[in-house]
Design a protein around this motif. Structure first.
Motif, mmCIF file in Angstrom:
data_model
loop_
_atom_site.group_PDB
_atom_site.id
_atom_site.type_symbol
_atom_site.label_atom_id
_atom_site.label_comp_id
_atom_site.label_asym_id
_atom_site.label_seq_id
_atom_site.Cartn_x
_atom_site.Cartn_y
_atom_site.Cartn_z
ATOM 1 N N LYS A 34 0.833 -1.214 0.000
ATOM 2 C CA LYS A 34 0.000 0.000 0.000
ATOM 3 C C LYS A 34 0.862 1.257 0.000
ATOM 4 O O LYS A 34 0.563 2.225 -0.699
ATOM 5 C CB LYS A 34 -0.941 -0.005 1.212
ATOM 6 C CG LYS A 34 -1.948 -1.150 1.197
ATOM 7 C CD LYS A 34 -2.928 -1.077 2.356
ATOM 8 C CE LYS A 34 -2.264 -1.297 3.694
ATOM 9 N NZ LYS A 34 -1.726 -2.660 3.875
ATOM 10 N N THR A 35 1.940 1.245 0.792
ATOM 11 C CA THR A 35 2.818 2.423 0.858
ATOM 12 C C THR A 35 3.514 2.661 -0.471
ATOM 13 O O THR A 35 3.648 3.804 -0.920
ATOM 14 C CB THR A 35 3.864 2.241 1.980
ATOM 15 O OG1 THR A 35 3.174 2.044 3.212
ATOM 16 C CG2 THR A 35 4.759 3.453 2.093
ATOM 17 N N LEU A 38 1.138 4.342 -2.798
ATOM 18 C CA LEU A 38 0.978 5.761 -2.475
ATOM 19 C C LEU A 38 2.128 6.584 -3.049
ATOM 20 O O LEU A 38 1.907 7.630 -3.677
ATOM 21 C CB LEU A 38 0.903 5.931 -0.947
ATOM 22 C CG LEU A 38 0.934 7.373 -0.405
ATOM 23 C CD1 LEU A 38 -0.193 8.197 -0.987
ATOM 24 C CD2 LEU A 38 0.865 7.367 1.116
ATOM 25 N N ILE A 51 -1.759 14.838 0.536
ATOM 26 C CA ILE A 51 -1.812 13.661 1.421
ATOM 27 C C ILE A 51 -2.083 14.119 2.846
ATOM 28 O O ILE A 51 -1.436 15.044 3.348
ATOM 29 C CB ILE A 51 -0.476 12.891 1.414
ATOM 30 C CG1 ILE A 51 -0.068 12.509 -0.007
ATOM 31 C CG2 ILE A 51 -0.561 11.642 2.285
ATOM 32 C CD1 ILE A 51 1.353 11.962 -0.099
ATOM 33 N N ALA A 53 -3.202 12.446 6.992
ATOM 34 C CA ALA A 53 -3.313 11.261 7.847
ATOM 35 C C ALA A 53 -3.907 11.701 9.178
ATOM 36 O O ALA A 53 -3.837 12.880 9.544
ATOM 37 C CB ALA A 53 -1.943 10.610 8.039
ATOM 38 N N ALA A 62 3.879 9.417 5.930
ATOM 39 C CA ALA A 62 3.254 9.424 4.599
ATOM 40 C C ALA A 62 3.691 10.622 3.768
ATOM 41 O O ALA A 62 3.240 10.787 2.643
ATOM 42 C CB ALA A 62 1.732 9.435 4.745
ATOM 43 N N VAL A 121 -5.689 12.333 -0.674
ATOM 44 C CA VAL A 121 -5.276 10.992 -0.250
ATOM 45 C C VAL A 121 -5.294 10.949 1.270
ATOM 46 O O VAL A 121 -4.629 11.764 1.922
ATOM 47 C CB VAL A 121 -3.859 10.651 -0.764
ATOM 48 C CG1 VAL A 121 -3.487 9.230 -0.350
ATOM 49 C CG2 VAL A 121 -3.780 10.799 -2.277
ATOM 50 N N ASP A 123 -4.295 8.590 4.250
ATOM 51 C CA ASP A 123 -3.548 7.378 4.590
ATOM 52 C C ASP A 123 -3.927 6.914 5.998
ATOM 53 O O ASP A 123 -4.463 7.683 6.795
ATOM 54 C CB ASP A 123 -2.046 7.656 4.502
ATOM 55 C CG ASP A 123 -1.220 6.379 4.438
ATOM 56 O OD1 ASP A 123 -1.764 5.344 4.016
ATOM 57 O OD2 ASP A 123 -0.034 6.411 4.815
ATOM 58 N N GLU A 124 -3.602 5.664 6.319
ATOM 59 C CA GLU A 124 -3.922 5.045 7.618
ATOM 60 C C GLU A 124 -5.399 5.259 7.958
ATOM 61 O O GLU A 124 -5.771 5.709 9.044
ATOM 62 C CB GLU A 124 -3.028 5.633 8.729
ATOM 63 C CG GLU A 124 -1.548 5.390 8.536
ATOM 64 C CD GLU A 124 -1.149 3.926 8.725
ATOM 65 O OE1 GLU A 124 -2.038 3.069 8.914
ATOM 66 O OE2 GLU A 124 0.055 3.634 8.666
ATOM 67 N N ILE A 158 -6.588 4.974 1.885
ATOM 68 C CA ILE A 158 -5.607 3.878 1.898
ATOM 69 C C ILE A 158 -5.449 3.372 3.328
ATOM 70 O O ILE A 158 -5.260 4.158 4.257
ATOM 71 C CB ILE A 158 -4.231 4.342 1.369
ATOM 72 C CG1 ILE A 158 -4.344 4.819 -0.086
ATOM 73 C CG2 ILE A 158 -3.219 3.207 1.457
ATOM 74 C CD1 ILE A 158 -3.030 5.277 -0.694
ATOM 75 N N GLY A 159 -5.533 2.060 3.496
ATOM 76 C CA GLY A 159 -5.304 1.500 4.825
ATOM 77 C C GLY A 159 -5.863 0.104 4.951
ATOM 78 O O GLY A 159 -6.517 -0.418 4.046
#
Length: 760
Positions: A34-35, A38, A51, A53, A62, A121, A123-124, A158-159
């Motif tokens: 996943k990372t 990204l 991005i 988080a 990230a 985006v 993340d987590e 994403i996560g």
């Protein structure tokens, strides 16, 4: 569709990002990449991306910013709606849409980022609460003046939902449950009508032991068998105490446990302690420190790398264990696990960034606002499950009998390459063993490959049509220019600016003439691109090429006119504010140019079966040439040059005034209006657009020479004036959003003029 038939999930997700406007949830078990996805998407996508988080550390890792900082959200529960009959629990602080508006005090740069952003985006996303996502949705709609989902921004989530869940305090639970089925992001109200497509990365790069892979899958899906439990119990060793040199790492539930184990283990080592202090420059919040500010080491200490090798030589990676072999006050040497030779370490600088808009290109860019520089290692006899996310170990002691969150046991076990390296020192409890039921249910909704392939074709066609329509729709640009022209006639304190009104009117008339042709082309696109029907690509490309060849020189010519005006205005005093207005004006023309360039590139890419990248578009945008133009625009002449040219400028202005035509085109419109003709009739007689005629009449209404109720109906005027007074704004789009489509822009312009006349 043939070209998409054998796409891997990551390739399919990239296509959804680049070719559609659909929201996407990209997930996958630990170790599925996943990372990496990204990093690749941010490097290559042609969309303006940001991005975020949920936490500071996640944001630093990230290479993004926190959700709260970007959207200026206060901490506390967000209540999406309140009705008079609702009784909310007392003693729990909460925010509402109204309180968020009061809290928002964005500067121009941050507002510009939210306006320019095309891809958000997150993340987590396992830690993202549903109410926080609804707050993001509200802020974007509010700031962008766009009531579409997330204000028209595409969101990539994403996560892994089987990892860290959202944090909900006991006192918040009752309040959240009044609005949300669960605290997970997928239960946000803003996603009910527009849920993200669900794409799962399925190739595991961490484990190759099939028995272990099956065990992890069963834990993840709440389907652990008796054989699975028996297998885990066979790895149980109560009170197991490894030697300090055995290269085991202990995974535990709480920071206090991990810290105590690391301190105790370090104290057991003989020898001198060395201390290495991080260097913190500018802005870097303590809550976002990636590791301890002071690193205490001894020779023989077990450490773990927390970054990949920045040299790209793959000497080490994030999560790799090592043993300290030599220390000096400014020197650390370690032997990585499995290596023959030790390596000396260099310090690494973590960057704290914020997003800004490049004033030359209007692109969103990262700006470094602080750094945290330290050796990229930490003591690693123990680590919490929380901080182990994304890491890989060969051997681990798992001590999580008191796991306090569903699925924590899965997270801990999935850090291992093989079950052979596992030692359990506590019995597993059911709560930590089972995944959250809401997550398990949501996971069953994931889109099948066939469904995704059908959707990508349909969604890509819709996005291409939308991009072409936006590229040749000059309405926003026309409204901006109208408001700019109108700003010349109100404030008498800016008298220097008023002398340039004829220039601005001429610019507006040239744009309006181009808009007439652009509106005709929009109708052609509508006819050529009927969704669900076969498209004559050759005809569409030919027509789009012809339209691009026609409109791009016009837009470039008008941009050139504005740059020339900037240089002329620089020669005059007290024009700094006006110069910034001109730069903002030119930026709108440049944005329209870029929309056409990108839409044309997207069409060509579709026809040729290729992808367009950020690099491709930057070449087409001619950024180096623009950089020169903008640098020149921003460079102001010095005081001596201004004084030398002042006399010549006054003489030039006087000469221009003497040469100005005696008959103002607005006066002809006024005469015809006074004869009793309507704006539509005057437009037909003068072969001008109705908008131009309404602009002329608005000028005289603002000067109180015409009564506005002679131009539009009195009841409409009252509604519009009430909206303008309430908004305290004369921006066409803001007023239109308030009153609705029953009122056209011409009527709103008349009402704005009437409002300005009130202040005379």
């Amino acid at each position: 569709m043939e070209e998409n038939e054998h796409l891997q999930p990551a390739e399919l997700a990239a296509k959804f990002v680049n070719q559609t406007s659909r929201h996407i949830f990209l997930t996958g078990k630990a170790g599925t990449g996943k990372t990496t996805f990204l990093r690749n998407i941010i490097t290559k996508t042609h969309k303006r991306a940001v991005i975020v988080a949920p936490t500071g550390i996640a944001a630093i890792n990230a290479a993004g910013v926190t959700i709260h900082s970007l959207f200026q959200l206060p901490f506390g529960t967000f209540v999406p709606r309140i009705t008079p009959d609702q009784k909310l629990p007392s003693g729990v602080p909460y925010n509402t849409p109204k309180s968020l508006v009061r809290h928002l005090s964005m500067n121009a740069v941050k507002r510009r980022i939210l306006l320019d952003m095309e891809l958000l985006v997150i993340d987590e996303v396992s830690m993202l609460r549903a109410d926080l996502l609804d707050a993001i949705d509200f802020v974007l709609r509010y700031v962008r003046r766009n009531n579409e989902n997330f204000g028209g921004v595409q969101v990539l989530f994403i996560g892994d939902l089987y990892q860290l869940p959202p944090v909900v305090r006991n006192q918040e639970q009752a309040l959240l449950s009044m609005f949300y089925q669960s605290a997970f992001f997928f239960d946000a109200l803003c996603l009910k009508t527009n849920p993200p497509i669900y794409i799962e990365l399925d190739k595991i790069y961490r484990q190759s032991d099939q028995t272990f892979v099956d065990l992890l899958n069963n834990l993840r899906n709440n389907m652990a068998t008796e054989q699975d439990i028996a297998l885990l119990k066979s790895h149980y060793q109560e009170n197991y105490q490894p030697n300090l040199t055995d290269n085991y790492i202990t995974l535990t539930t709480h920071n206090s446990k991990a810290d105590a184990l690391n301190r105790t283990s370090l104290a057991e080592l003989k020898g001198k302690s060395y201390f290495y202090n991080a260097v913190i420059e500018k802005e870097f919040a303590e809550s976002a420190y990636p590791i301890e500010k002071t690193l205490e080491l001894k020779i023989g200490a077990q450490v773990m790398f927390i970054k990949n090798d920045p040299k790209g030589e793959q000497r080490f990676f994030n999560g790799k264990l090592a043993v300290v072999t030599n220390l000096k006050s400014d020197f650390i040497e370690v032997l990585p696990e499995g290596n023959k030779y030790p390596i000396s370490l260099e310090q690494y600088a973590w960057k704290n960034i914020r997003y800004t808009t490049n004033k030359h290109t209007n692109e969103i860019e990262e700006e470094e606002i602080g750094t945290f520089t330290q050796y990229p290692i930490k003591l690693a006899w123990a680590i919490t499950v929380h901080k182990s996310q994304g890491l890989t170990f060969d051997k681990a002691i798992v001590d999580i009998g008191d796991a306090f969150a569903p699925g924590q046991i899965y997270v801990a076990l999935s850090r291992l390459r093989s079950i052979d390296g596992l030692i359990l020192t506590s019995h597993l409890n059911n709560r930590g063993m089972k995944a959250d039921q809401n997550v398990a249910y949501y996971s069953r909704t994931k889109d099948e490959q066939e469904s995704l392939l059908a959707q990508i074709t349909k969604e890509a066609d819709a996005f291409l049509k939308q991009s072409l329509l936006q590229a040749f729709n000059f309405t926003l640009l026309d409204n901006f220019v109208y408001e700019h022209v109108f700003s010349y006639s109100k404030d008498e304190k800016r008298s220097v600016k008023q002398t340039h009104l004829p220039w601005a009117v001429k610019l507006q008339q040239e744009l309006m003439a181009a808009k007439v042709h652009a509106d005709k082309f929009l109708k052609q696109i509508d006819r050529l691109l009927v969704l669900g029907q076969a498209v004559d690509m050759d005809l569409l490309i030919t027509r789009t090429q012809a339209a691009s060849n026609y409109f791009i020189p016009i837009l470039e010519g008008l941009s050139k006119t504005i740059f020339e005006q900037i240089e002329a205005v620089k020669e005059q005093k007290q024009t700094k504010e006006y110069l910034h207005e001109l730069i903002d004006l030119e930026a709108m023309f440049y944005e329209q140019f870029k929309k056409i360039v990108r839409a044309k590139a997207m069409l060509d890419a579709k026809a040729n079966g290729v992808e367009i990248s950020k690099e491709d578009l930057n070449k087409l945008y001619g950024l180096s040439k623009r950089e020169e133009l903008m640098k020149k625009a921003y460079s102001l002449p010095n005081k001596e040059e201004l004084e030398r040219s002042e006399g010549a400028t006054r003489a030039t202005r006087k000469k221009q005034t003497e040469k100005a035509p005696k008959i103002d085109t607005k006066e002809i419109t006024l005469a015809l209006f006074n004869e009793g003709k309507t704006p539509t009739e005057i437009a037909a007689e003068r072969k001008m657009t109705k908008g131009t005629i309404e602009g002329h009449l608005a000028h005289y209404i603002a000067k109180q020479e015409i009564s506005p109720d002679k131009v539009i109906a009195k009841h409409k005027l009252e509604v519009l004036l009430a909206a303008i007074r309430e908004l305290k704004s004369i921006k066409l789009n803001e007023v239109r959003d308030r009153v609705g489509k029953a009122y056209d822009f011409g009527e709103i312009r008349i009402a704005i003029a009437a409002y300005l006349a009130e202040g005379e």
